[in-house]
Design a protein around this motif. Structure first.
Motif: not given
Length: 363
Positions: A63-78
């Motif tokens: 599970y991953f929330s792109f809204l919670d990740a904010g401005l650094h969503s790409e790096g946090q996703f990886v």
């Protein structure tokens, strides 16, 4: 056999979860996208219905929330993908084969094709991370919440990489996207030039029925020894635009304060919710023409290009006239910012119902 959720207040949508996972297990679908406004229970459904049922069936669930990740969503996703791989023992030797120019065999819309990848067009970290998940052959379910946060052009490479990776591994990796912006999802899934154009099923997230509020009333009775009028609770739920989050908050307030009446507590809760959504900062970012157009749309003005409305705009701004092209430009800008949405053959609507109410009350 494990229960779907240990939360007594949670209303399980077990049948819906079974239908979705059945589609994935039989190969009928490899992805789907759910739309619903915020506070409608999408995340709770993913975490408390889909996740435990999928794990029972042997899936590894991410599970991953792109809204919670904010401005650094790409790096946090990886980073989250790699952490998930480590926790589940899926750290296979993924090769970073996207270096110069390569060709990958994939299948899009049932048609096999060779996809040419140029350096800079894709994010090799995303491709590599998802390849790690696929290498062990274990079924993986990705739950990607609020995906419309990646709708802007600056995430073009991220989205293209994600689409490529999912196409490559659709036999092993299935995905559920959710979004709370119709315009954001349209930009990602319905525009012919979008990376995820016609990728899987796009479905409205079903509203909860009276069984949901009856469930809350039953749990309330079990917890407090007091009873709630189920009909009044159901109509309060309708007044709150069928928001599960607000309904649960309402029942919790009533449980904590036996003297509160449902209708009074409902109005208080709605007022508190509106009070916590101060849109004045957002409003100040819009040009005067955009503000006037938003007011007109909030008030259900549909003839946005009529000479009478354009003259009204000109008089309000203090100019001689407003061209049709100026209104078109403002509408495009507001749509791009996911403020407005226009259904096919429909009229413009304000995406956020609370923002619409704020405009009518405060703007």
């Amino acid at each position: 056999m494990m229960t779907i959720s240990n939360d007594p207040w949670h209303f399980p949508r077990t049948e819906l979860a079974k239908q979705i996972l059945g589609m994935f297990e039989t190969g009928l679908a490899s992805s789907l996208t759910f739309f619903a406004p915020r506070r409608m229970g999408k995340t709770e459904f993913l975490r408390k219905d889909i996740t435990p049922l999928a794990e029972q069936l042997g899936w590894r669930v991410f599970y991953f929330s792109f809204l919670d990740a904010g401005l650094h969503s790409e790096g946090q996703f990886v980073k989250a993908l790699d952490e998930f791989s480590k926790q589940n023992g899926l750290m296979g030797k993924a090769t970073h084969w996207i270096k110069n120019i390569g060709s990958l065999s994939t299948e899009v819309a049932g048609v096999k094709a060779e996809v040419t990848l140029l350096q800079g067009q894709v994010n090799s970290s995303i491709l590599s991370s998802i390849t790690k998940l696929a290498q062990q052959g274990k079924p993986i379910l990705l739950l990607l919440d609020e995906i419309q946060a990646l709708a802007s052009s600056k995430y073009k490479t991220t989205i293209a990489s994600l689409r490529t990776a999912l196409d490559m591994h659709k036999e092993t990796i299935k995905v559920i996207f959710t979004g709370s912006s119709r315009e954001g999802l349209r930009q990602m899934f319905s525009v012919s030039s979008a990376p995820f154009f016609h990728y899987g099923q796009n479905l409205p997230f079903p509203n909860l029925t009276k069984a949901f509020t009856d469930h809350l009333a039953d749990v309330f009775n079990q917890t407090t020894g007091r009873s709630l009028n189920k009909e009044i609770l159901w109509h309060a739920f309708l007044d709150m635009k069928q928001s599960p989050q607000l309904a649960r908050s309402l029942v919790e307030r009533l449980a904590l304060n036996p003297m509160l009446a449902i209708d009074f507590s409902k109005e208080q809760l709605i007022a508190d919710t509106m009070g916590h959504r101060d849109f004045s900062g957002l409003w100040g970012e819009f040009k005067l023409l955009e503000q006037l157009i938003l007011k007109a749309i909030a008030e259900s003005q549909v003839e946005l290009y009529s000479s009478q409305f354009r003259q009204h705009l000109a008089d309000s701004i203090g100019v001689d006239n407003i061209a049709v092209s100026s209104i078109q430009s403002a509408l495009r800008s507001l749509s791009k910012k996911q403020i407005l949405f226009k259904p096919e053959n429909g009229t413009y609507e304000i995406e956020d119902a609370l923002f619409k109410e704020w405009i009518m009350d405060e703007a």
